[in-house]
Design a protein around this motif. Structure first.
Motif, mmCIF file in Angstrom:
data_model
loop_
_atom_site.group_PDB
_atom_site.id
_atom_site.type_symbol
_atom_site.label_atom_id
_atom_site.label_comp_id
_atom_site.label_asym_id
_atom_site.label_seq_id
_atom_site.Cartn_x
_atom_site.Cartn_y
_atom_site.Cartn_z
ATOM 1 N N LYS A 39 0.828 -1.208 0.000
ATOM 2 C CA LYS A 39 0.000 0.000 0.000
ATOM 3 C C LYS A 39 0.859 1.253 0.000
ATOM 4 O O LYS A 39 0.499 2.263 -0.624
ATOM 5 C CB LYS A 39 -0.930 -0.018 1.209
ATOM 6 C CG LYS A 39 -2.010 -1.095 1.113
ATOM 7 C CD LYS A 39 -2.724 -1.331 2.428
ATOM 8 C CE LYS A 39 -3.549 -0.162 2.851
ATOM 9 N NZ LYS A 39 -4.342 -0.461 4.067
ATOM 10 N N LEU A 42 1.889 1.726 -3.475
ATOM 11 C CA LEU A 42 0.792 2.285 -4.263
ATOM 12 C C LEU A 42 0.733 3.798 -4.124
ATOM 13 O O LEU A 42 0.450 4.516 -5.095
ATOM 14 C CB LEU A 42 -0.534 1.666 -3.820
ATOM 15 C CG LEU A 42 -0.812 0.234 -4.277
ATOM 16 C CD1 LEU A 42 -2.024 -0.335 -3.558
ATOM 17 C CD2 LEU A 42 -1.020 0.184 -5.786
ATOM 18 N N LEU A 43 1.000 4.281 -2.927
ATOM 19 C CA LEU A 43 1.044 5.735 -2.728
ATOM 20 C C LEU A 43 2.231 6.347 -3.468
ATOM 21 O O LEU A 43 2.124 7.448 -4.017
ATOM 22 C CB LEU A 43 1.136 6.050 -1.235
ATOM 23 C CG LEU A 43 -0.108 5.742 -0.391
ATOM 24 C CD1 LEU A 43 0.199 5.981 1.091
ATOM 25 C CD2 LEU A 43 -1.286 6.601 -0.832
ATOM 26 N N ARG A 46 1.985 7.043 -7.361
ATOM 27 C CA ARG A 46 1.171 8.187 -7.783
ATOM 28 C C ARG A 46 2.020 9.376 -8.189
ATOM 29 O O ARG A 46 1.552 10.276 -8.900
ATOM 30 C CB ARG A 46 0.233 8.608 -6.649
ATOM 31 C CG ARG A 46 -0.749 7.534 -6.198
ATOM 32 C CD ARG A 46 -1.704 8.081 -5.162
ATOM 33 N NE ARG A 46 -2.544 7.045 -4.571
ATOM 34 C CZ ARG A 46 -3.529 7.280 -3.727
ATOM 35 N NH1 ARG A 46 -3.804 8.535 -3.362
ATOM 36 N NH2 ARG A 46 -4.254 6.285 -3.229
ATOM 37 N N ALA A 53 2.869 4.707 -13.944
ATOM 38 C CA ALA A 53 2.205 4.396 -12.681
ATOM 39 C C ALA A 53 1.111 3.350 -12.885
ATOM 40 O O ALA A 53 0.957 2.424 -12.080
ATOM 41 C CB ALA A 53 1.619 5.665 -12.072
ATOM 42 N N THR A 57 1.093 -0.470 -11.317
ATOM 43 C CA THR A 57 -0.038 -0.892 -10.491
ATOM 44 C C THR A 57 -0.663 -2.162 -11.034
ATOM 45 O O THR A 57 -0.960 -3.096 -10.285
ATOM 46 C CB THR A 57 -1.095 0.223 -10.433
ATOM 47 O OG1 THR A 57 -0.502 1.403 -9.886
ATOM 48 C CG2 THR A 57 -2.270 -0.182 -9.564
ATOM 49 N N GLU A 92 -8.130 3.483 -5.237
ATOM 50 C CA GLU A 92 -7.808 4.884 -4.994
ATOM 51 C C GLU A 92 -6.598 5.319 -5.815
ATOM 52 O O GLU A 92 -6.541 6.452 -6.303
ATOM 53 C CB GLU A 92 -7.553 5.109 -3.509
ATOM 54 C CG GLU A 92 -8.817 5.014 -2.655
ATOM 55 C CD GLU A 92 -8.526 5.103 -1.173
ATOM 56 O OE1 GLU A 92 -7.330 5.035 -0.797
ATOM 57 O OE2 GLU A 92 -9.484 5.242 -0.374
ATOM 58 N N THR A 93 -5.623 4.432 -5.976
ATOM 59 C CA THR A 93 -4.454 4.754 -6.797
ATOM 60 C C THR A 93 -4.845 4.885 -8.260
ATOM 61 O O THR A 93 -4.418 5.820 -8.953
ATOM 62 C CB THR A 93 -3.369 3.675 -6.633
ATOM 63 O OG1 THR A 93 -2.909 3.672 -5.281
ATOM 64 C CG2 THR A 93 -2.192 3.938 -7.565
ATOM 65 N N HIS A 96 -6.743 8.084 -8.867
ATOM 66 C CA HIS A 96 -5.848 9.236 -8.811
ATOM 67 C C HIS A 96 -5.019 9.340 -10.083
ATOM 68 O O HIS A 96 -4.872 10.431 -10.655
ATOM 69 C CB HIS A 96 -4.931 9.115 -7.592
ATOM 70 C CG HIS A 96 -3.937 10.231 -7.471
ATOM 71 N ND1 HIS A 96 -4.227 11.421 -6.830
ATOM 72 C CD2 HIS A 96 -2.657 10.352 -7.916
ATOM 73 C CE1 HIS A 96 -3.180 12.219 -6.884
ATOM 74 N NE2 HIS A 96 -2.204 11.593 -7.533
ATOM 75 N N VAL A 97 -4.492 8.223 -10.535
ATOM 76 C CA VAL A 97 -3.595 8.220 -11.696
ATOM 77 C C VAL A 97 -4.358 8.493 -12.987
ATOM 78 O O VAL A 97 -3.901 9.262 -13.842
ATOM 79 C CB VAL A 97 -2.852 6.870 -11.782
ATOM 80 C CG1 VAL A 97 -2.132 6.726 -13.118
ATOM 81 C CG2 VAL A 97 -1.852 6.741 -10.638
#
Length: 305
Positions: A39, A42-43, A46, A53, A57, A92-93, A96-97
């Protein structure tokens, strides 16, 4: 898993080859700790280029480490909660990406989970496949024990353990018929049950997506599932050419268009034909017959082929 054959030790928390095999609470705590590193990665991704990215992922973080635990950690309710938390971190990743809606509808989330061969992005939810993966692993272990030259008298018998495990398996709610399929499918020697079961799950998910989609969206999914239609998502390994990786703005438009999301804030008069409006989904812009762009694109394809 087979207490009549092996008893590790009377401790709540113990691991074998990095896999927790203790109580459900201890297993979930150990799993959460192990997945916390993924995790954090994953942050970190970004901050990278959008296309890079997404590729990291999809290929490395969404199912790599979690997939190993899915095949080896019994999917108790506590463990399944850890998987769902990890799936949320992956989503969430990706949002965001790729600039996707933070709170998606069910169809969009299921489309992202579909394999690329069925028009999705290939980001399966670990919580959906973990029970299937563990059952396939347990079945393989049972088969292996059946080949032992001397069969030890055990209680309970491995077959009874497998039957009890299957009866209590927390299978995905997105495909209620998966249990009947797993129970009724004859598993011949050498067949990989996990691949067969996961394939069935994918088809059930696709059926649900199609049943909730418009005719235009069904046509889009059919096009996205065609051969080589997903090649741009993850360039060929070792690809160093600049044209193998899209710029952030290009890749976001490609992903949103693939998922049937708006690529523009509002409609506007087409600057090529000056007649029709260019819709927010980008459909007119791709098929407008006027202007040189369409001919130039045709010529590029012709010359390459």
């Amino acid at each position: 898993m087979f207490p009549g054959i092996v008893r590790v030790c009377p401790f709540e928390a113990v691991s074998v080859l990095g896999v927790p095999v203790g109580t459900a609470a201890a297993n979930s705590a150990s799993l959460a700790k192990s997945l916390s590193l993924a995790k954090k990665k994953l942050l970190a991704v970004r901050q990278l280029d959008t296309h890079v990215a997404f590729a990291l992922t999809k290929c490395c973080l969404s199912g790599g480490v979690a997939g190993y635990y899915a095949r080896n950690v019994e999917p108790s309710s506590e463990v399944m909660e850890v998987y769902r938390d990890f799936d949320t971190a992956v989503w969430e990743t990706v949002t965001h990406v790729c600039n996707l809606p933070a709170v998606p509808d069910g169809v969009l989330r299921s489309t992202v989970a579909l394999p690329t061969s069925l028009g999705g992005l290939g980001l399966r939810r670990v919580a959906d496949v973990a029970p299937i993966a563990f059952m396939a692993s347990a079945l393989g272990a049972g088969r292996q024990m059946a080949t032992w030259p001397r069969q030890p008298p055990v209680d309970p018998a491995p077959a009874a353990v497998l039957a009890s495990l299957f009866a209590n398996l927390p299978l995905s709610s997105c495909a209620p018929s998966i249990r009947a399929f797993m129970a009724g499918e004859p598993i011949a020697s050498g067949v990989r049950p996990q691949r067969s079961w996961t394939g069935f799950l994918d088809l059930e998910l696709q059926r649900q997506v199609l049943s909730s989609s418009s005719e235009a969206d069904r046509a889009r999914l059919s096009s996205c599932s065609a051969a080589h239609a997903s090649a741009y998502l993850v360039p060929k390994a070792g690809a160093a050419r600049k044209d193998s990786w899209y710029s952030p703005s290009e890749f976001v438009v490609l992903i949103r268009h693939r998922l049937g999301l708006p690529v523009a804030a509002s409609e506007a008069k087409c600057t090529i034909c000056h007649d029709l409006n260019a819709d927010v989904l980008g459909r007119h812009s791709l098929c407008c017959r006027h202007g040189l762009e369409r001919k130039d694109l045709h010529n590029v394809f012709r010359n390459e082929l």
